[in-house]
Motif scaffolding. Structure first.
Motif, PDB file in Angstrom:
ATOM      1  N   SER A 164      29.879  26.495  29.468  1.00 16.24           N
ATOM      2  CA  SER A 164      29.115  26.687  30.705  1.00 16.24           C
ATOM      3  C   SER A 164      29.827  26.040  31.884  1.00 16.24           C
ATOM      4  CB  SER A 164      27.707  26.107  30.570  1.00 16.24           C
ATOM      5  OG  SER A 164      26.988  26.755  29.546  1.00 16.24           O
ATOM      6  N   THR A 165      30.399  24.866  31.652  1.00 11.61           N
ATOM      7  CA  THR A 165      31.101  24.159  32.723  1.00 11.61           C
ATOM      8  C   THR A 165      32.294  24.968  33.211  1.00 11.61           C
ATOM      9  OG1 THR A 165      30.428  22.010  31.830  1.00 11.61           O
ATOM     10  CG2 THR A 165      32.306  22.028  33.341  1.00 11.61           C
ATOM     11  N   LEU A 166      33.072  25.526  32.296  1.00 10.68           N
ATOM     12  CA  LEU A 166      34.225  26.335  32.696  1.00 10.68           C
ATOM     13  C   LEU A 166      33.775  27.555  33.492  1.00 10.68           C
ATOM     14  CD1 LEU A 166      37.236  26.990  32.650  1.00 10.68           C
ATOM     15  CD2 LEU A 166      36.879  28.157  30.462  1.00 10.68           C
ATOM     16  N   ALA A 167      32.722  28.222  33.015  1.00 12.71           N
ATOM     17  CA  ALA A 167      32.221  29.393  33.729  1.00 12.71           C
ATOM     18  C   ALA A 167      31.799  29.022  35.145  1.00 12.71           C
ATOM     19  CB  ALA A 167      31.050  30.007  32.964  1.00 12.71           C
ATOM     20  N   GLU A 168      31.104  27.905  35.283  1.00 17.68           N
ATOM     21  CA  GLU A 168      30.640  27.467  36.609  1.00 17.68           C
ATOM     22  C   GLU A 168      31.804  27.058  37.503  1.00 17.68           C
ATOM     23  OE1 GLU A 168      27.989  24.419  35.436  1.00 17.68           O
ATOM     24  OE2 GLU A 168      26.471  25.824  34.660  1.00 17.68           O
TER      25      GLU A 168
ATOM     26  N   ARG B  15      43.491  21.854  35.839  1.00 19.84           N
ATOM     27  CA  ARG B  15      44.727  22.632  35.903  1.00 19.84           C
ATOM     28  C   ARG B  15      44.528  24.016  35.302  1.00 19.84           C
ATOM     29  NH1 ARG B  15      48.569  24.382  38.800  1.00 19.84           N
ATOM     30  NH2 ARG B  15      50.546  24.772  37.731  1.00 19.84           N
ATOM     31  N   ILE B  16      43.922  24.084  34.111  1.00 24.18           N
ATOM     32  CA  ILE B  16      43.749  25.388  33.474  1.00 24.18           C
ATOM     33  C   ILE B  16      42.739  26.217  34.251  1.00 24.18           C
ATOM     34  CG2 ILE B  16      41.935  24.654  31.869  1.00 24.18           C
ATOM     35  CD1 ILE B  16      44.758  27.195  31.184  1.00 24.18           C
ATOM     36  N   THR B  17      41.728  25.565  34.830  1.00 19.89           N
ATOM     37  CA  THR B  17      40.755  26.305  35.636  1.00 19.89           C
ATOM     38  C   THR B  17      41.432  26.936  36.847  1.00 19.89           C
ATOM     39  OG1 THR B  17      39.002  24.776  34.953  1.00 19.89           O
ATOM     40  CG2 THR B  17      38.558  26.161  36.862  1.00 19.89           C
ATOM     41  N   GLU B  18      42.314  26.183  37.480  1.00 20.17           N
ATOM     42  CA  GLU B  18      43.061  26.696  38.634  1.00 20.17           C
ATOM     43  C   GLU B  18      43.935  27.877  38.240  1.00 20.17           C
ATOM     44  OE1 GLU B  18      46.449  25.086  41.794  1.00 20.17           O
ATOM     45  OE2 GLU B  18      45.351  23.664  40.535  1.00 20.17           O
ATOM     46  N   ILE B  19      44.594  27.767  37.083  1.00 24.39           N
ATOM     47  CA  ILE B  19      45.458  28.848  36.616  1.00 24.39           C
ATOM     48  C   ILE B  19      44.644  30.100  36.309  1.00 24.39           C
ATOM     49  CG2 ILE B  19      46.951  29.575  34.707  1.00 24.39           C
ATOM     50  CD1 ILE B  19      47.923  26.637  34.566  1.00 24.39           C
ATOM     51  N   LEU B  20      43.521  29.911  35.623  1.00 25.13           N
ATOM     52  CA  LEU B  20      42.679  31.055  35.270  1.00 25.13           C
ATOM     53  C   LEU B  20      42.097  31.722  36.515  1.00 25.13           C
ATOM     54  CD1 LEU B  20      40.799  29.543  32.192  1.00 25.13           C
ATOM     55  CD2 LEU B  20      42.474  31.403  32.142  1.00 25.13           C
ATOM     56  N   ALA B  21      41.654  30.911  37.459  1.00 28.21           N
ATOM     57  CA  ALA B  21      41.098  31.459  38.697  1.00 28.21           C
ATOM     58  C   ALA B  21      42.158  32.265  39.451  1.00 28.21           C
ATOM     59  CB  ALA B  21      40.558  30.338  39.576  1.00 28.21           C
ATOM     60  N   GLY B  22      43.391  31.757  39.499  1.00 29.24           N
ATOM     61  CA  GLY B  22      44.473  32.484  40.143  1.00 29.24           C
ATOM     62  C   GLY B  22      44.774  33.801  39.441  1.00 29.24           C
ATOM     63  N   TYR B  23      44.726  33.769  38.127  1.00 31.73           N
ATOM     64  CA  TYR B  23      44.960  34.989  37.346  1.00 31.73           C
ATOM     65  C   TYR B  23      43.890  36.032  37.642  1.00 31.73           C
ATOM     66  CZ  TYR B  23      45.642  37.928  33.196  1.00 31.73           C
ATOM     67  OH  TYR B  23      45.863  38.980  32.342  1.00 31.73           O
ATOM     68  N   ILE B  24      42.627  35.591  37.665  1.00 34.32           N
ATOM     69  CA  ILE B  24      41.530  36.516  37.944  1.00 34.32           C
ATOM     70  C   ILE B  24      41.641  37.062  39.360  1.00 34.32           C
ATOM     71  CG2 ILE B  24      39.018  36.692  38.201  1.00 34.32           C
ATOM     72  CD1 ILE B  24      38.849  34.502  35.975  1.00 34.32           C
ATOM     73  N   ASN B  25      41.930  36.185  40.300  1.00 36.44           N
ATOM     74  CA  ASN B  25      42.012  36.595  41.707  1.00 36.44           C
ATOM     75  C   ASN B  25      43.147  37.574  41.973  1.00 36.44           C
ATOM     76  OD1 ASN B  25      39.834  35.181  42.865  1.00 36.44           O
ATOM     77  ND2 ASN B  25      41.018  33.288  42.980  1.00 36.44           N
ATOM     78  N   ASN B  26      44.269  37.373  41.331  1.00 32.90           N
ATOM     79  CA  ASN B  26      45.484  38.079  41.741  1.00 32.90           C
ATOM     80  C   ASN B  26      45.991  39.142  40.776  1.00 32.90           C
ATOM     81  OD1 ASN B  26      45.770  36.428  44.087  1.00 32.90           O
ATOM     82  ND2 ASN B  26      46.518  34.781  42.770  1.00 32.90           N
ATOM     83  N   ASP B  27      45.757  38.958  39.488  1.00 35.02           N
ATOM     84  CA  ASP B  27      46.456  39.790  38.522  1.00 35.02           C
ATOM     85  C   ASP B  27      45.568  40.653  37.634  1.00 35.02           C
ATOM     86  OD1 ASP B  27      48.909  38.736  39.350  1.00 35.02           O
ATOM     87  OD2 ASP B  27      48.705  37.022  38.027  1.00 35.02           O
ATOM     88  N   LEU B  28      44.408  40.177  37.285  1.00 38.50           N
ATOM     89  CA  LEU B  28      43.647  40.825  36.228  1.00 38.50           C
ATOM     90  C   LEU B  28      43.218  42.240  36.603  1.00 38.50           C
ATOM     91  CD1 LEU B  28      42.700  40.321  33.415  1.00 38.50           C
ATOM     92  CD2 LEU B  28      40.590  39.330  34.292  1.00 38.50           C
ATOM     93  N   HIS B  29      42.979  42.493  37.872  1.00 39.65           N
ATOM     94  CA  HIS B  29      42.531  43.821  38.290  1.00 39.65           C
ATOM     95  C   HIS B  29      43.580  44.892  37.998  1.00 39.65           C
ATOM     96  CE1 HIS B  29      44.936  42.532  41.734  1.00 39.65           C
ATOM     97  NE2 HIS B  29      45.056  43.801  42.056  1.00 39.65           N
ATOM     98  N   LEU B  30      44.841  44.513  37.882  1.00 37.97           N
ATOM     99  CA  LEU B  30      45.897  45.475  37.584  1.00 37.97           C
ATOM    100  C   LEU B  30      45.804  45.978  36.146  1.00 37.97           C
ATOM    101  CD1 LEU B  30      48.879  43.620  39.298  1.00 37.97           C
ATOM    102  CD2 LEU B  30      47.501  45.504  40.228  1.00 37.97           C
TER     103      LEU B  30
END
Length: 214
Positions: free
Chosen positions: A15-19, A188-203
């Motif tokens: 839950s914490t990671l999701a939030e 650190r991992i939250t920042e990486i995952l957020a960047g991935y979702i923001n920039n790459d995953l939609h492709l």
């Protein structure tokens, strides 16, 4: 629309990671807690409901969760489900709806159990946290948020939580795209995952959903 699953032991920080992701991702995020999909047992006494195994996969209505996720991914709203932990009952349903969002996250101890749901996920995250840390977090949460007594928490941990982790939950790690060590506060991992979702995953998103349509 992106669909993300977060799985791991009780107290691992799902839950914490999701939030935390919801704070950092510049898209609208809907978080669905798998606990809201516990089967209801209105005909059982409170004592009998207390004796149920709330950590086994069969305690969840996987079909209903799949139905709701499919509806959301197709752009439809669904009635919000809630769970009453104090009474071990699904909370009375109100006229409150979950609306489709840019990102949908399902988090829960058996989020990866249903192969149908798992195959639809664009990104699967598994929380890898030492069991003693998970236990301490569970104790704090159950006392502070769910009004549980320490004797009840320890008994449940020994009789259902730990056995079900050993039998099922630890094995879900094999399905993960990313293993998150240290819990949801791993900045650190939250920042990486957020960047991935923001920039790459939609492709990656379109072809994946066509393969696993509802």
């Amino acid at each position: 629309m992106l669909f993300i699953g977060i799985c791991g032991a009780s107290g691992s920080g799902k839950s914490t990671l999701a939030e935390e992701l919801a704070k950092m991702v510049n898209k609208s995020i809907l978080i669905i807690n798998q606990d809201a999909y516990y089967y209801d047992h209105p005909d059982m006494s409170f004592e009998d409901r207390c004796r149920l195994n709330y950590d086994e996969p069969a305690i969840f209505d996987h079909d209903l969760l799949l139905e709701d996720v499919c509806a959301l991914l197709e752009g439809h709203r669904v009635l919000r489900k809630r769970y009453d932990y104090a009474n071990h009952r699904r909370a009375p349903q109100q006229e409150e709806y979950l609306e489709p969002h840019d990102v949908i996250i399902v988090e829960g101890i058996h989020a990866f159990y249903d192969a149908r749901l798992r195959q639809m996920m664009d990104l699967k995250l598994y929380m890898h946290v030492e069991s003693d840390i998970c236990l301490l977090r569970r104790i704090q949460r159950d006392i502070n948020e769910r009004g549980r007594a320490i004797d009840n928490i320890s008994s449940q941990y020994l009789t259902t939580v730990k056995p079900m982790f050993d039998q099922f939950i630890r094995n879900y790690e094999q399905y993960a795209d990313v293993i998150v060590a240290g819990g949801g506060k791993n900045a650190r991992i939250t920042e990486i995952l957020a960047g991935y979702i923001n920039n790459d995953l939609h492709l990656y998103r379109g072809a994946h959903r066509r393969r696993f349509s509802c």
